[in-house]
Design a protein around this motif. Structure first.
Motif, PDB file in Angstrom:
ATOM      1  N   ILE A 136       0.835  -1.201   0.000  1.00 40.08           N
ATOM      2  CA  ILE A 136       0.000   0.000   0.000  1.00 40.08           C
ATOM      3  C   ILE A 136       0.869   1.250   0.000  1.00 40.08           C
ATOM      4  N   LEU A 137       1.907   1.251   0.826  1.00 37.81           N
ATOM      5  CA  LEU A 137       2.791   2.414   0.887  1.00 37.81           C
ATOM      6  C   LEU A 137       3.512   2.643  -0.431  1.00 37.81           C
ATOM      7  N   ALA A 138       3.938   1.551  -1.072  1.00 35.61           N
ATOM      8  CA  ALA A 138       4.651   1.684  -2.344  1.00 35.61           C
ATOM      9  C   ALA A 138       3.765   2.253  -3.431  1.00 35.61           C
ATOM     10  N   GLU A 139       2.502   1.872  -3.423  1.00 37.17           N
ATOM     11  CA  GLU A 139       1.591   2.336  -4.477  1.00 37.17           C
ATOM     12  C   GLU A 139       1.005   3.710  -4.160  1.00 37.17           C
ATOM     13  N   ALA A 140       0.755   3.981  -2.888  1.00 34.96           N
ATOM     14  CA  ALA A 140       0.143   5.256  -2.509  1.00 34.96           C
ATOM     15  C   ALA A 140       1.120   6.415  -2.631  1.00 34.96           C
ATOM     16  N   ARG A 141       2.378   6.165  -2.366  1.00 34.81           N
ATOM     17  CA  ARG A 141       3.430   7.180  -2.489  1.00 34.81           C
ATOM     18  C   ARG A 141       3.112   8.426  -1.673  1.00 34.81           C
ATOM     19  N   GLU A 142       2.760   8.182  -0.427  1.00 36.40           N
ATOM     20  CA  GLU A 142       2.501   9.274   0.521  1.00 36.40           C
ATOM     21  C   GLU A 142       3.668   9.317   1.505  1.00 36.40           C
ATOM     22  N   PRO A 143       4.609  10.254   1.312  1.00 39.86           N
ATOM     23  CA  PRO A 143       5.835  10.265   2.131  1.00 39.86           C
ATOM     24  C   PRO A 143       5.576  10.273   3.625  1.00 39.86           C
ATOM     25  N   GLN A 144       4.534  10.987   4.083  1.00 34.58           N
ATOM     26  CA  GLN A 144       4.295  11.066   5.525  1.00 34.58           C
ATOM     27  C   GLN A 144       3.921   9.718   6.124  1.00 34.58           C
ATOM     28  N   LEU A 145       3.326   8.854   5.290  1.00 30.12           N
ATOM     29  CA  LEU A 145       2.956   7.537   5.796  1.00 30.12           C
ATOM     30  C   LEU A 145       4.177   6.641   6.027  1.00 30.12           C
ATOM     31  N   TYR A 146       5.238   6.857   5.239  1.00 29.49           N
ATOM     32  CA  TYR A 146       6.438   6.046   5.417  1.00 29.49           C
ATOM     33  C   TYR A 146       7.016   6.216   6.816  1.00 29.49           C
ATOM     34  N   MET A 147       6.837   7.400   7.383  1.00 31.53           N
ATOM     35  CA  MET A 147       7.371   7.647   8.720  1.00 31.53           C
ATOM     36  C   MET A 147       6.652   6.798   9.770  1.00 31.53           C
ATOM     37  N   ALA A 148       5.459   6.356   9.436  1.00 32.08           N
ATOM     38  CA  ALA A 148       4.663   5.559  10.380  1.00 32.08           C
ATOM     39  C   ALA A 148       4.604   4.089   9.971  1.00 32.08           C
ATOM     40  N   PRO A 224       1.532  -3.912  -5.417  1.00 34.22           N
ATOM     41  CA  PRO A 224       2.653  -4.514  -6.154  1.00 34.22           C
ATOM     42  C   PRO A 224       3.238  -5.791  -5.584  1.00 34.22           C
ATOM     43  N   TYR A 225       3.312  -5.941  -4.247  1.00 35.83           N
ATOM     44  CA  TYR A 225       3.928  -7.138  -3.679  1.00 35.83           C
ATOM     45  C   TYR A 225       2.928  -8.266  -3.469  1.00 35.83           C
TER      46      TYR A 225
END
Length: 375
Positions: A136-148, A224-225
């Protein structure tokens, strides 16, 4: 071929690991290696997979002679015992093992010899399901979510480990990890419903973060995964964990227990350094390699520790800690000090692929007051 530096630099760029360039000798054994973990009609081929631990002893410098005779004598091992195993120190779960005076004797000897401990622990279910969040993070590409991302993974895992059989049945209906595009909406919808039904299991912020992530996933066109993967295969093998250690500590020597599957894995992926072959490891028979013999009880004890942590809530661990006998406290303190000294030498000696909640549980047992307990 595997370019050691290319792989190693990815690890070092994301972690501060002093002394990773040091020259050490690592000895390896493993515990709870299930070979493969896959979904079946009845759930998983291993109904309750325990924590996989790859580890053992490590010392500075080149390989050296290790005399096991004094240790064997202090453990009162019979001559017909060809090699030291965890079963020769004690039986039962982690807390029961700590009641054995032989565990204390063993840990004292390891400490007095100047050995350190290294390990990589992997929660197999956690490792199997984190691709959901990563997709989900890879496809959404929302940088702030990566921090969480760790918070999100921790929350999802907390929900799914509450009912392992139900989780396996749910994943199996979608041939996970090969969910595919057509079944993706139904998969996400059912997962969201499951999370909402277990809201009380999560802290308020963690729940709404995870719920928001899954709501976002409903609008995505791909995960993707979770596409074009082998259906129902959660873990194909454990070769990559060996690769990780061998690449990270490329300046060291590595002596591994005979394991044909791992040997074949590494032979098929030879290491190179600046284009030249790198062979800094060898396989050995544990009966003739004392360092591997010492690594067996250590890996086994750590496997018992992390499996106990995985299934025991933090509040219950606090109660257990208060109720430990003097014998249990001495043994636990020795183990905690050994781990502490090892991670002081190099934090990379201990690697964890487990939920953050389980790291907190491990900290309770391996840090703080127990380190100050007199032995």
């Amino acid at each position: 071929m595997i370019d050691v530096d290319e792989y190693r630099n990815m690890i070092l760029s994301a972690n501060h690991l002093p002394n990773a360039d040091g020259r050490y000798t690592f000895y390896y054994d493993e515990t709870n290696n299930v070979r493969k973990l896959h979904l079946t009609a009845d759930g998983m081929n291993i109904r309750r997979p325990e924590s996989f631990v790859l580890g053992g002893i490590v010392h500075r410098g080149s390989p050296s002679t290790i005399d096991l005779a004094p240790l064997r004598a202090s453990l009162h091992l019979q001559p017909n015992v060809k090699e030291i195993k965890l079963k020769h120190l004690g039986q039962g779960d982690f807390l029961q093992l700590l009641t054995s005076a032989k565990v204390e004797t063993f840990l004292k000897w390891v400490t007095e010899q100047g050995f350190l401990v290294h390990y990589q622990v992997t929660d197999l279910l956690y490792w199997s399901i984190v691709d959901i969040v990563d997709s989900i993070l890879a496809e959404a590409r929302e940088p702030q979510l990566y921090m969480a991302h760790m918070l999100l993974k921790d929350g999802l895992y907390s929900v799914l480990r509450d009912d392992v059989d139900g989780t396996a049945e749910f994943l199996g209906r979608y041939d996970y990890p090969d969910v595919g595009r057509e079944r993706r909406p139904a998969f996400v919808a059912e997962l969201l419903e499951l999370v909402e039904s277990r809201e009380d299991m999560l802290e308020h912020f963690a729940f709404y973060m995870l719920k928001g992530l899954l709501q976002m996933a409903r609008k995505l066109t791909s995960l993707p995964y979770l596409e074009d993967e082998t259906p129902n295969v959660l873990i194909e093998g454990f070769g990559e964990f060996f690769r990780n250690r061998l690449c990270l500590f490329k300046y060291s020597r590595h002596i591994l227990d005979d394991e044909k599957v791992i040997e074949a894995y590494l032979e098929a992926r030879p290491f190179t350094e600046k284009g030249a072959p790198l062979r800094h490891f060898r396989f050995a028979n544990s009966q003739t390699e004392p360092g591997i013999q010492i690594s067996d009880p250590l890996a086994g004890l750590l496997g018992k520790l992390f499996s106990h942590i995985n299934r025991t809530p933090l509040d219950d661990l606090e109660v257990e800690l208060e109720a430990l006998s003097a014998q249990q406290r001495r043994s636990l303190a020795l183990l905690a000090r050994l781990v502490d000294a090892s991670t002081d030498e190099c934090p990379g000696f201990a690697q964890h692929i487990i939920a953050d909640e389980d790291r907190r549980r491990a900290s309770l047992l391996l840090e703080g007051d127990i380190l100050r307990y007199g032995v």
